[in-house]
Design a protein around this motif. Structure first.
Motif, short mmCIF file in Angstrom:
data_model
loop_
_atom_site.label_atom_id
_atom_site.label_comp_id
_atom_site.label_asym_id
_atom_site.label_seq_id
_atom_site.Cartn_x
_atom_site.Cartn_y
_atom_site.Cartn_z
N THR A 32 -44.29 -4.16 -0.70
CA THR A 32 -43.99 -5.44 -0.06
C THR A 32 -42.50 -5.73 0.05
N SER A 33 -41.65 -4.86 -0.49
CA SER A 33 -40.21 -5.13 -0.47
C SER A 33 -39.62 -4.81 0.90
N PRO A 34 -38.93 -5.77 1.51
CA PRO A 34 -38.29 -5.49 2.80
C PRO A 34 -37.11 -4.54 2.67
N PHE A 35 -36.47 -4.52 1.50
CA PHE A 35 -35.35 -3.62 1.31
C PHE A 35 -35.83 -2.18 1.13
N VAL A 36 -36.95 -2.01 0.46
CA VAL A 36 -37.58 -0.69 0.42
C VAL A 36 -37.99 -0.26 1.82
N ARG A 37 -38.57 -1.19 2.56
CA ARG A 37 -39.00 -0.83 3.92
C ARG A 37 -37.82 -0.38 4.77
N LYS A 38 -36.69 -1.03 4.61
CA LYS A 38 -35.51 -0.62 5.37
C LYS A 38 -35.16 0.84 5.09
N VAL A 39 -35.20 1.22 3.81
CA VAL A 39 -34.92 2.61 3.44
C VAL A 39 -35.94 3.56 4.06
N LEU A 40 -37.22 3.19 3.98
CA LEU A 40 -38.27 4.06 4.50
C LEU A 40 -38.20 4.18 6.02
N VAL A 41 -37.90 3.08 6.70
CA VAL A 41 -37.75 3.15 8.16
C VAL A 41 -36.60 4.09 8.51
N CYS A 42 -35.49 3.98 7.79
CA CYS A 42 -34.37 4.89 8.02
C CYS A 42 -34.80 6.33 7.81
N ALA A 43 -35.54 6.59 6.74
CA ALA A 43 -35.99 7.95 6.45
C ALA A 43 -36.85 8.48 7.59
N HIS A 44 -37.74 7.66 8.11
CA HIS A 44 -38.58 8.08 9.24
C HIS A 44 -37.74 8.34 10.48
N GLU A 45 -36.84 7.44 10.79
CA GLU A 45 -36.04 7.58 12.00
C GLU A 45 -35.12 8.81 11.93
N LEU A 46 -34.72 9.19 10.72
CA LEU A 46 -33.81 10.32 10.54
C LEU A 46 -34.55 11.64 10.32
N GLY A 47 -35.87 11.60 10.29
CA GLY A 47 -36.65 12.81 10.07
C GLY A 47 -36.64 13.29 8.63
N LEU A 48 -36.43 12.36 7.70
CA LEU A 48 -36.34 12.71 6.28
C LEU A 48 -37.51 12.19 5.46
N ALA A 49 -38.50 11.59 6.10
CA ALA A 49 -39.57 10.94 5.35
C ALA A 49 -40.32 11.91 4.44
N ASP A 50 -40.46 13.15 4.89
CA ASP A 50 -41.21 14.12 4.08
C ASP A 50 -40.44 14.59 2.86
#
Length: 203
Positions: free
Chosen positions: A8-26
């Motif tokens: 539920t943390s928006p700051f965590v979500r910001k990090v995860l969205v960045c990871a997805h957009e940068l191709g680093l989520a995995d």
């Protein structure tokens, strides 16, 4: 890399969205924690003495916090310049937008916690009013900026989207799109990105 998070943390979500957009989520392993503002979690405190999420433990074991630092690290890890311009006015504009969105969240989370954790008869009305005013002014500023947001996502836009998403999820102020047509239209488009859909708050 290990990311200490709560869904539920928006700051965590910001990090995860960045990871997805940068191709680093995995490359990011999430570790669920639910820290309390009134009690330090020993596991989290070991990595971040401020006992705040997100905290990212790098492959070499060193920890980074908080979200602006982690997001900049991920951008650098992906080669740099993907979500944060390397230099010039464009860089400062993106960082300022991120600070604005994060500030909206900071004020709004204080409002949310005051209402959630403090008995109603002890609510500090002047405090709630002051934090609410800051947050709503920040949203008005984001509405004024929204027409300048480009098609390619950047860290400022991601921060703004995560702020709006959390405010709609928790709804401390009711309908925040009303009276902010530019922000509402932009967010409707941005929220449809795969990175946003994959990181929508739950709980």
């Amino acid at each position: 890399m290990k990311l200490f998070y709560t869904p539920t943390s928006p700051f965590v979500r910001k990090v995860l969205v960045c990871a997805h957009e940068l191709g680093l989520a995995d490359r990011v392993q999430t570790v669920l924690l639910r820290p309390s503002p009134t009690h330090a979690d020993p596991t989290l405190s070991h990595e971040n003495p401020l006992n705040k999420i997100p905290a990212l433990v790098r492959d070499d074991g060193r920890a980074l916090y908080d979200s602006p630092v982690i997001c900049e690290y991920l951008d650098a890890l992906a080669g740099g310049g993907g979500l944060l311009p390397r230099d010039g006015d464009a860089r400062w504009d993106v960082l300022r937008t991120q600070a604005l969105a994060d500030g909206v969240l900071d004020a709004s989370i204080l409002v949310f916690y005051e209402r959630l954790h403090r008995p109603r008869e002890l609510h500090w009305a002047a405090w709630l009013d002051g934090q609410t005013q800051k947050a709503l002014q920040g949203l008005d500023a984001l509405d004024a900026l929204a027409p300048s947001f480009g098609d390619a996502p950047d860290l400022g836009q991601i921060a703004a989207a995560c702020a709006v998403g959390w405010l709609e999820f928790r709804a401390p102020y009711g309908d925040i799109r009303a009276g902010r047509p530019a922000l509402a239209a932009w967010y409707a488009r941005f929220a449809a990105r795969p990175s946003m859909l994959a990181t929508a708050p739950v709980g």
